[in-house]
Design a protein around this motif. Structure first.
Motif, short mmCIF file in Angstrom:
data_model
loop_
_atom_site.label_atom_id
_atom_site.label_comp_id
_atom_site.label_asym_id
_atom_site.label_seq_id
_atom_site.Cartn_x
_atom_site.Cartn_y
_atom_site.Cartn_z
N SER A 165 0.83 -1.21 0.00
CA SER A 165 0.00 0.00 0.00
C SER A 165 0.87 1.26 0.00
O SER A 165 0.52 2.26 -0.64
CB SER A 165 -0.95 -0.01 1.20
OG SER A 165 -0.25 0.11 2.42
N GLN A 166 1.98 1.21 0.71
CA GLN A 166 2.91 2.34 0.71
C GLN A 166 3.50 2.54 -0.68
O GLN A 166 3.62 3.66 -1.18
CB GLN A 166 4.03 2.11 1.72
CG GLN A 166 5.03 3.26 1.83
CD GLN A 166 4.42 4.50 2.45
OE1 GLN A 166 3.85 4.46 3.53
NE2 GLN A 166 4.55 5.64 1.77
N ASP A 167 3.84 1.44 -1.34
CA ASP A 167 4.37 1.51 -2.70
C ASP A 167 3.34 2.12 -3.66
O ASP A 167 3.71 2.88 -4.58
CB ASP A 167 4.77 0.12 -3.19
CG ASP A 167 6.00 -0.43 -2.47
OD1 ASP A 167 6.73 0.36 -1.84
OD2 ASP A 167 6.21 -1.66 -2.54
N ARG A 168 2.09 1.80 -3.47
CA ARG A 168 1.04 2.36 -4.33
C ARG A 168 0.91 3.87 -4.14
O ARG A 168 0.81 4.62 -5.11
CB ARG A 168 -0.29 1.66 -4.05
CG ARG A 168 -0.33 0.24 -4.61
CD ARG A 168 -1.58 -0.53 -4.22
NE ARG A 168 -1.60 -1.82 -4.94
CZ ARG A 168 -2.42 -2.81 -4.68
NH1 ARG A 168 -3.31 -2.69 -3.70
NH2 ARG A 168 -2.36 -3.93 -5.38
N ALA A 169 0.93 4.30 -2.89
CA ALA A 169 0.87 5.73 -2.63
C ALA A 169 2.09 6.44 -3.21
O ALA A 169 1.99 7.53 -3.79
CB ALA A 169 0.77 5.98 -1.13
N ASN A 170 3.26 5.81 -3.06
CA ASN A 170 4.50 6.39 -3.60
C ASN A 170 4.47 6.48 -5.12
O ASN A 170 4.99 7.44 -5.71
CB ASN A 170 5.71 5.57 -3.15
CG ASN A 170 6.00 5.71 -1.67
OD1 ASN A 170 5.55 6.65 -1.02
ND2 ASN A 170 6.76 4.77 -1.12
N SER A 171 3.86 5.49 -5.77
CA SER A 171 3.75 5.51 -7.23
C SER A 171 2.94 6.70 -7.71
O SER A 171 3.29 7.36 -8.69
CB SER A 171 3.11 4.21 -7.73
OG SER A 171 3.96 3.11 -7.53
N VAL A 172 1.85 6.98 -6.99
CA VAL A 172 1.01 8.12 -7.35
C VAL A 172 1.77 9.43 -7.14
O VAL A 172 1.78 10.31 -8.00
CB VAL A 172 -0.29 8.11 -6.54
CG1 VAL A 172 -1.09 9.39 -6.79
CG2 VAL A 172 -1.13 6.89 -6.90
N LYS A 173 2.44 9.55 -6.01
CA LYS A 173 3.22 10.77 -5.74
C LYS A 173 4.30 10.97 -6.80
O LYS A 173 4.48 12.08 -7.32
CB LYS A 173 3.86 10.70 -4.36
CG LYS A 173 4.79 11.88 -4.06
CD LYS A 173 5.46 11.75 -2.70
CE LYS A 173 6.45 12.88 -2.48
NZ LYS A 173 7.11 12.80 -1.15
N ALA A 174 5.04 9.91 -7.11
CA ALA A 174 6.12 10.02 -8.09
C ALA A 174 5.59 10.46 -9.45
O ALA A 174 6.23 11.28 -10.14
CB ALA A 174 6.85 8.68 -8.21
N TYR A 175 4.44 9.94 -9.84
CA TYR A 175 3.87 10.31 -11.14
C TYR A 175 3.45 11.78 -11.15
O TYR A 175 3.73 12.50 -12.11
CB TYR A 175 2.68 9.42 -11.47
CG TYR A 175 2.15 9.69 -12.87
CD1 TYR A 175 2.77 9.15 -13.98
CD2 TYR A 175 1.03 10.51 -13.06
CE1 TYR A 175 2.31 9.41 -15.27
CE2 TYR A 175 0.56 10.77 -14.33
CZ TYR A 175 1.21 10.22 -15.44
OH TYR A 175 0.74 10.50 -16.71
#
Length: 230
Positions: A165-175
């Protein structure tokens, strides 16, 4: 359609009155100090008790929004700005669940907006296209802080899902940062399998639980401008 929590101000006043009247020191406090106390106490408690009023899930986002309550005239100015921003988000991304809470916005990006495949944190082409629509709104309203919460379904170990779930949130932020938004505006938090919005007993329900949520609140500049009547 943008949803809006009603009677929030009334609930805050009642709650704050109970809390403030129980403390003798409040009698000597200024209006500004009382406002700070109302925002802190009211936000913390209301964030816990009002979850059922805005649907299942989202306790993290709701708590973050209510925890930043300013109150008073400044709070009204901020609320008006958030009303406008919420409408623009809703128009730009009809598949999102937009809820105006207090002086902020809770935004849920489910499978119709930002969908994650099982056991994946990478963004699909559809997710990127929908995030592009959000970029335009976030660019127009730069004076906000945004917390991104990632979620999973209940398949797998809790620790593994928390990281996913942390990776998913980070993916959105990075994009979003890649698209030109200031990374400093964003904070990410993995929530794992907490706060499901649908039953995890079916594939369809689990798919909807693999989502991200946003808590959009005023940053220091917006608060300062509001306090100055802008």
């Amino acid at each position: 359609m943008v949803k809006k929590i009603t009677n929030l101000a009334l609930a805050a006043v009642i709650l704050s009155s109970i809390l403030l009247n129980s403390c003798q020191a409040v009698k000597n406090s200024s209006n500004e100090q009382r406002g700070v106390a109302i925002g802190a106490a009211g936000g913390a408690v209301l964030g816990a008790v009002l979850g059922n009023n805005i649907g299942k899930g989202g306790n993290g986002a709701v708590g973050a929004v209510l925890g930043g309550v300013v109150g008073g005239v400044a709070g009204g100015i901020i609320g008006n700005k958030m009303d406008k921003q919420a409408r623009e988000i809703d128009n730009a991304l009809p598949g999102a669940d937009v809820v105006r809470v207090g002086e902020g916005i809770k935004l849920v990006l489910g499978e119709n907006a930002v969908r994650f495949d099982f056991n994946k944190s990478t963004l699909t082409s559809q997710a990127k296209a929908n995030l592009d629509k959000l970029v335009k709104v976030f660019t127009e309203y730069p004076d906000t802080n945004i917390v991104i919460y990632g979620y999973t379904d209940n398949k797998g170990a809790a620790d593994y899902n928390l990281k996913l779930s942390q990776d998913r949130a980070n993916s959105v932020k990075a994009y979003l940062a890649k698209k030109g938004l200031a990374a400093s505006r964003f904070t990410t938090t993995g929530m794992g399998m907490a706060d499901p919005i649908e039953s995890n007993d079916t594939d369809a329900g689990r798919s909807k639980n693999r989502r991200v949520e946003f808590a959009i609140t005023a940053n220091d500049k917006m608060v300062q401008d509001a306090q100055n009547g802008k």
